[in-house]
Motif scaffolding. Structure first.
Motif, mmCIF file in Angstrom:
data_model
loop_
_atom_site.group_PDB
_atom_site.id
_atom_site.type_symbol
_atom_site.label_atom_id
_atom_site.label_comp_id
_atom_site.label_asym_id
_atom_site.label_seq_id
_atom_site.Cartn_x
_atom_site.Cartn_y
_atom_site.Cartn_z
ATOM 1 N N GLY A 1 -2.366 26.321 14.221
ATOM 2 C CA GLY A 1 -1.007 26.968 14.445
ATOM 3 C C GLY A 1 0.176 26.119 14.343
ATOM 4 N N ASP A 2 0.010 24.767 14.347
ATOM 5 C CA ASP A 2 1.096 23.582 14.296
ATOM 6 C C ASP A 2 1.275 23.271 12.873
ATOM 7 O OD1 ASP A 2 2.810 21.547 14.398
ATOM 8 O OD2 ASP A 2 1.900 20.688 16.057
ATOM 9 N N VAL A 3 2.200 24.034 12.186
ATOM 10 C CA VAL A 3 2.491 23.994 10.883
ATOM 11 C C VAL A 3 3.089 22.545 10.477
ATOM 12 C CG1 VAL A 3 2.632 26.504 10.490
ATOM 13 C CG2 VAL A 3 4.671 25.299 11.173
ATOM 14 N N VAL A 4 3.807 21.973 11.392
ATOM 15 C CA VAL A 4 4.359 20.599 11.206
ATOM 16 C C VAL A 4 3.120 19.713 11.302
ATOM 17 C CG1 VAL A 4 5.937 19.120 12.021
ATOM 18 C CG2 VAL A 4 6.746 21.210 12.232
ATOM 19 N N LEU A 5 2.392 19.897 11.891
ATOM 20 C CA LEU A 5 1.311 18.777 11.953
ATOM 21 C C LEU A 5 0.240 19.144 10.812
ATOM 22 C CD1 LEU A 5 -0.722 16.897 13.683
ATOM 23 C CD2 LEU A 5 -1.823 18.848 14.712
ATOM 24 N N LEU A 6 0.100 20.314 10.182
ATOM 25 C CA LEU A 6 -0.442 20.726 9.163
ATOM 26 C C LEU A 6 0.047 19.983 7.771
ATOM 27 C CD1 LEU A 6 -1.897 24.252 9.442
ATOM 28 C CD2 LEU A 6 -3.204 22.210 9.749
ATOM 29 N N TYR B 1 2.039 10.657 13.431
ATOM 30 C CA TYR B 1 2.265 10.564 14.692
ATOM 31 C C TYR B 1 3.229 11.274 15.424
ATOM 32 C CZ TYR B 1 2.956 7.861 19.084
ATOM 33 O OH TYR B 1 3.244 7.607 20.339
ATOM 34 N N ASP B 2 4.557 11.349 14.606
ATOM 35 C CA ASP B 2 5.761 12.066 15.064
ATOM 36 C C ASP B 2 5.445 13.610 15.300
ATOM 37 O OD1 ASP B 2 7.202 9.818 15.548
ATOM 38 O OD2 ASP B 2 8.359 10.404 13.563
ATOM 39 N N ALA B 3 4.470 14.167 14.698
ATOM 40 C CA ALA B 3 3.918 15.516 14.822
ATOM 41 C C ALA B 3 3.228 15.766 15.950
ATOM 42 C CB ALA B 3 3.358 15.870 13.456
ATOM 43 N N GLY B 4 2.530 14.807 16.610
ATOM 44 C CA GLY B 4 1.915 14.829 17.666
ATOM 45 C C GLY B 4 0.511 14.938 17.311
ATOM 46 N N MET C 1 8.095 14.659 20.656
ATOM 47 C CA MET C 1 7.310 14.020 21.830
ATOM 48 C C MET C 1 8.083 14.421 23.081
ATOM 49 S SD MET C 1 7.305 10.270 20.134
ATOM 50 C CE MET C 1 7.024 9.255 21.595
ATOM 51 N N LYS C 2 9.265 14.790 23.017
ATOM 52 C CA LYS C 2 9.714 15.365 24.233
ATOM 53 C C LYS C 2 9.421 16.692 24.472
ATOM 54 C CE LYS C 2 14.320 13.015 23.447
ATOM 55 N NZ LYS C 2 15.845 13.316 23.217
ATOM 56 N N ARG C 3 9.317 17.622 23.402
ATOM 57 C CA ARG C 3 8.592 18.941 23.661
ATOM 58 C C ARG C 3 7.390 18.812 24.243
ATOM 59 N NH1 ARG C 3 8.993 20.751 18.935
ATOM 60 N NH2 ARG C 3 10.974 22.041 19.149
ATOM 61 N N SER C 4 6.499 17.993 23.875
ATOM 62 C CA SER C 4 5.121 17.935 24.060
ATOM 63 C C SER C 4 4.957 17.623 25.643
ATOM 64 C CB SER C 4 4.439 16.612 23.473
ATOM 65 O OG SER C 4 3.241 16.680 23.759
#
Length: 599
Positions: A87-92, A118-121, A591-594
């Motif tokens: 569901g994390d489209v940025v990570l994909l 890495y920035d995408a979590g 990172m802040k959101r996580s």
């Protein structure tokens, strides 16, 4: 910000919005409310781009990313965890770029791709996904189960987890609590309070709206009205507005009547003709105040039970659960969910049944309702016990091709055959009138149930229960498809009911209004819960926290394997470019959101 200026929106021939204007600011948590059919979901469709405005101006920042719960039922062998991670489209997208850069052999491209990953979590994606899944009521043992091994309601929870997993500036939630138990609902509230973007939510749960929203937008008469505050504040402001509008309307009607009387009296008199004409112009210029059209009230009541046995029910050393499947090998033992229950249900009790998901609340209610037989022990019913049972799946037992009148006629035949007929109305005209009390009037009594909304089906089930004049009501999540007005009507009817109520619900407003004691189903037993719903909410949050900690422990081996793979890939990047992959001192937005959402 989101702006609508004189927007016109149609759905077929129906006008949903007519010259509607409103502004929604970044970071606001907005509750969208209005009567069923007012157009709340249609407005969502415009916001997500599925529909376009038919007139006016609508704008949303082009750089905003949006997340919402997909309505399709997922069919995949993918594990629950990996499905939510996707569901994390940025990570994909970041992972796809890593794969492409590795295939190209370009070390510089690989370095930047890994930095973006890495920035995408990527380092904590699995842990974040599992925290979402566990928070929504799944067990640790189910994290790796295939998606298509779950029932429809649980798959919709995975769709919700997937939407929450997606990084977003705008989150659209349409009835997110429908498939949730109270434990998952409490967790979701806590998560949404930490959400840093703009959120619009449609819900019929009063306490949920109060907890997660700070602005309310009301759709009425094809207009949008903004109110500062949560749902309870909106109700107060709305009541004041309605009172002022009614007063202004009454005064204007008096003035109009006075002008019309003057015009009628003097329009034919030459000496007064000029004055009469000025009154006509004044009447034409007057901006008409609309009469107060309050939302149609829906009320009903439970008839006085024919008798009230006391105790209603007695349970001694009872074991509840499910028998072994028919195709199981001979000698397979039954599955025990709740054990060694010794309790009595008395006339007039109002019992709320609490417990974390999967502990056996529905199993207890099903057994009391005779839908399941006890595995062992004694259950003694009082003489004349008459149970009205609203099951979670009650809507599924309605016949889609039959209409409400046919359902009532069949119910009369079943009750008559069972020899339980009392003073209930049985003639067709009486049944039509009875259905009319539940807003099934005119052509609706002949409308196929399959074409009705979930709320209309739930009202029909309530109608059938009320007709039977029960003395013990067993209600298992009765509000899932009910709007706020019908929930209020149910609460009032239950408070006036003279029999006994046993209630399982995630609607805390209903639990607070109806129940004066609570039973806790946990660890295979049933015991009184010493505390109120606020105490129970704290218990649920603590329980969810323990589950997340267990998930982190179980995921440590997977994380170690991921680190090993990353080291192997890192070796393929030129040594001079590797410092680019080190964490930067300034925390990224992701990172802040996580960090905020995992606290």
């Amino acid at each position: 910000m989101i702006t609508l200026k004189n927007v016109v929106l149609r759905r077929g021939a129906k006008v949903i919005l007519d010259s509607a204007s409103i502004t929604l600011n970044p970071g606001e948590k907005i509750g969208l409310v209005g009567r069923n059919g007012a157009g709340k979901s249609t407005l969502f469709a415009m916001l997500n781009g599925s529909l376009h405005e038919d007139g006016g101006e609508y704008s949303i920042p082009s750089q905003w990313s949006m997340a919402q719960v997909a309505q399709d039922m997922p069919e995949t062998e993918q594990s629950a965890t990996s499905y939510v991670v996707d569901g994390d489209v940025v990570l994909l997208a970041a992972q796809a770029e890593v794969d492409a850069s590795e295939a190209s052999g370009d070390g510089d491209r690989m370095a930047h791709a890994y930095m973006n990953l890495y920035d995408a979590g990527a380092h904590d994606a699995q842990a974040r996904a599992q925290a979402l899944i566990l928070g929504l009521g799944f067990k640790v043992s189910e994290l790796d189960n295939p998606v298509n091994s779950f029932s429809g309601g649980w798959r919709m929870r995975l769709q919700l987890a997937r939407a929450l997993m997606c990084p977003s500036d705008l989150l659209l939630l349409d009835e997110p609590t429908n498939h949730l138990d109270l434990d998952a609902l409490v967790w979701l509230e806590a998560w949404l309070k930490r959400y840093q973007g703009t959120m619009l939510v449609i819900s019929h749960d009063r306490e949920f709206l109060d907890a997660v929203t700070d602005v309310t937008v009301h759709i009425e008469s094809a207009k949008l009205t903004r109110y500062g505050g949560n749902y309870s504040k909106f109700e107060d402001l709305r009541a004041e507005q309605m009172a002022l509008q009614q007063g202004a309307y009454s005064k204007q009607q008096d003035k109009i009547a006075h002008l019309q009387k003057f015009i009628a009296r003097f329009k034919a008199k030459a000496s007064k003709a000029k004055q009469a004409q000025s009154r006509v112009k004044a009447l034409d210029r007057m901006e008409k105040i609309a009469p107060l059209l309050a939302e149609a009230d829906f009320t009903f009541e439970f008839k006085e039970p024919a008798n009230l046995p006391n105790p209603m029910l007695s349970m001694q050393n009872a074991y509840f659960g499910y028998p072994a499947p028919e195709d199981a090998p001979e000698g397979t033992p039954p599955t025990v969910i709740v054990q060694n229950v010794s309790k009595s249900v008395l006339a007039g009790q109002r019992i709320g049944i609490l417990g974390a998901n999967g502990q056996g609340k529905s199993t207890l209610v099903k057994t009391v309702a005779r839908a399941l037989a006890p595995i062992s022990g004694d259950m003694t019913e009082g003489k004349g016990l008459n149970i009205g049972y609203f099951a979670q799946q009650e809507l599924d037992v309605l016949r889609p091709a039959d209409n409400p009148l046919e359902h009532m006629i069949r119910l009369v035949k079943e009750v008559t055959a069972a020899g339980k007929m009392g003073n209930q109305p049985t003639r067709e005209q009486d049944l039509r009138s009875f259905l009319g009390n539940f807003n099934f009037g005119g052509d609706m009594v002949k409308q196929a149930v399959g074409s009705m909304s979930g709320g209309e089906k739930a009202r029909l089930v309530l109608c059938m229960i009320v007709w039977q004049r029960p003395n013990l009501l067993l209600l298992d999540e009765p509000t899932n498809h009910l709007d706020l007005a019908t929930r209020e009507a149910l609460s009032m009817a239950l408070n006036e009911f003279e029999g006994t109520v046993m209630l399982v619900s995630h609607d805390r407003a209903l639990l607070r209004a109806v129940c004066d004691e609570f039973w806790m189903v946990s660890h295979g037993g049933v015991a009184p819960f010493d505390g109120d719903l606020d105490d129970y909410q704290k218990y649920l949050l603590d329980h969810a926290k323990r589950q997340r900690e267990e998930a982190k422990k179980s995921g440590s081996s997977a994380a170690a394997a991921a680190v090993a793979i990353k080291k192997k890939r890192l070796a393929r990047i030129p040594r001079g470019l590797r410092p680019l992959l080190m964490p930067r001192n300034r925390p990224t937005r992701r990172m802040k959101r996580s960090a905020a959402n995992s606290s």
